[in-house]
Write an enzyme that holds these catalytic residues in place. Structure first.
Site: not given
Ligand code: ADP
Length: 287
Positions: A95-97, A196
């Site tokens: 999904e693009w955020i 991370d």
């Protein structure tokens, strides 16, 4: 460099994604990243021609593990993951955020504390994965210190000794520190960690919600994530206030930060060497 046609074809053929535009997305340190506009919506894709076969599968698994935990942190939805196949590189599609200008650090901290309340019986993870481009061993351990020593520090130390980045003379200092670890680190239950958590691995979306990306998940001491966040100067004060509104820090946390951060520091020694190596040696020689 534009997105290889071989990947575009797979997206179309196997996932029914009808691409209308692609553009490079900046910020990645390891992989090539793209924004994909398609009839089905906007997507984020990263690929890497030289990554190990299971590299993106492990990242996808980590994202899914974080999503399953059900905190109110946003985790991008994984749409597709593909192993390298002949000359076609492996890739991860999600999904693009849309990134916002600013975010709610306080609730980021509180939600990280909530994420850390996802627990299991042993330290580690059922599968190995990666931190950056380096292999990260996991396994299942009853004791945090054993896990920290055997699965976090010693594999990275070995890598650094084998490549000549560190000289084996500091083993003595390491052995001395190992004997002190159980007095230093407060007991804990195994908590789900991002693994991370530096400033490049979260963003705020348009609504100001924190989004976790690029994890190296495992179940560990929750102070590991917090120490990691301080590796390059630390996050906003509100983040720590938010965290402590749910889970107050144990006394002496700031003294333990450099001990936990031996792990990311060693990862940097192995990836980049240079001043990270002298910083690591300086620290370890104090024991
Ligand atoms: P790398 O594995 O190469 O370090 P990252 O996963 O950190 O790549 O992503 C690189 C950059 O792309 C991030 O710093 C962030 O700005 C952006 N990014 C990552 N995931 C998304 C996403 N799902 N939607 C939009 N942008 C993203």
């Amino acid at each position: 460099m534009s997105l290889p046609n071989s990947i575009k074809n797979i997206l179309q053929k196997d996932h029914g994604i009808e691409i209308t535009n692609t553009s490079t997305a900046s910020g990645g340190s390891i992989n090539r990243a793209y924004r994909i506009t398609a009839k089905q919506g906007e997507f984020f894709l990263k690929y890497n021609s030289s990554a190990p076969n299971d590299f993106f599968e492990k990242e996808a698994h980590g994202l899914q593990e974080l999503k399953r935990a059900g905190s109110r942190l946003k985790i991008p939805e994984v749409i597709a993951v593909s192993k390298p196949n002949g000359s076609i590189p492996g890739f991860l599609l999600m999904e693009w955020i849309e990134e916002g200008r600013s975010g709610d650090s306080q609730s980021f901290g509180a939600e990280l504390a909530r994420l850390h309340q996802t627990r299991r019986d042993s330290f580690g993870l059922d599968t190995d994965n990666y931190i950056g481009s380096l292999y990260q061993q996991n396994g299942n351990y009853d004791e945090w210190i054993d896990f920290f020593v055997e699965k976090r520090i010693e594999p990275q130390l070995k890598l650094a000794f084998d490549s000549g980045k560190l000289s084996s003379g500091i083993k003595e200092n390491w052995n001395r520190l190992v004997n002190q670890l159980s007095d230093m680190m407060p007991p804990c239950r195994p908590s789900l960690l991002h693994g991370d958590l530096w400033g490049g691995n979260y963003l705020f979306d348009e609504g100001g919600t924190a989004v976790l990306i690029d994890p190296a998940v495992y179940y560990g001491h929750p102070e590991m994530d917090l120490a990691f966040s301080k590796m390059f100067g630390g996050f906003d004060r509100g983040f720590y206030e938010g965290y402590e509104s749910l889970t107050p820090l144990e006394p002496g946390f700031s003294d333990r930060v450099p001990v936990y951060n031996m792990y990311p520091l060693l990862v940097h020694v192995n990836l980049f060497g240079g001043h990270y190596t002298s910083q690591f040696q300086r620290f370890l020689k104090s024991f």
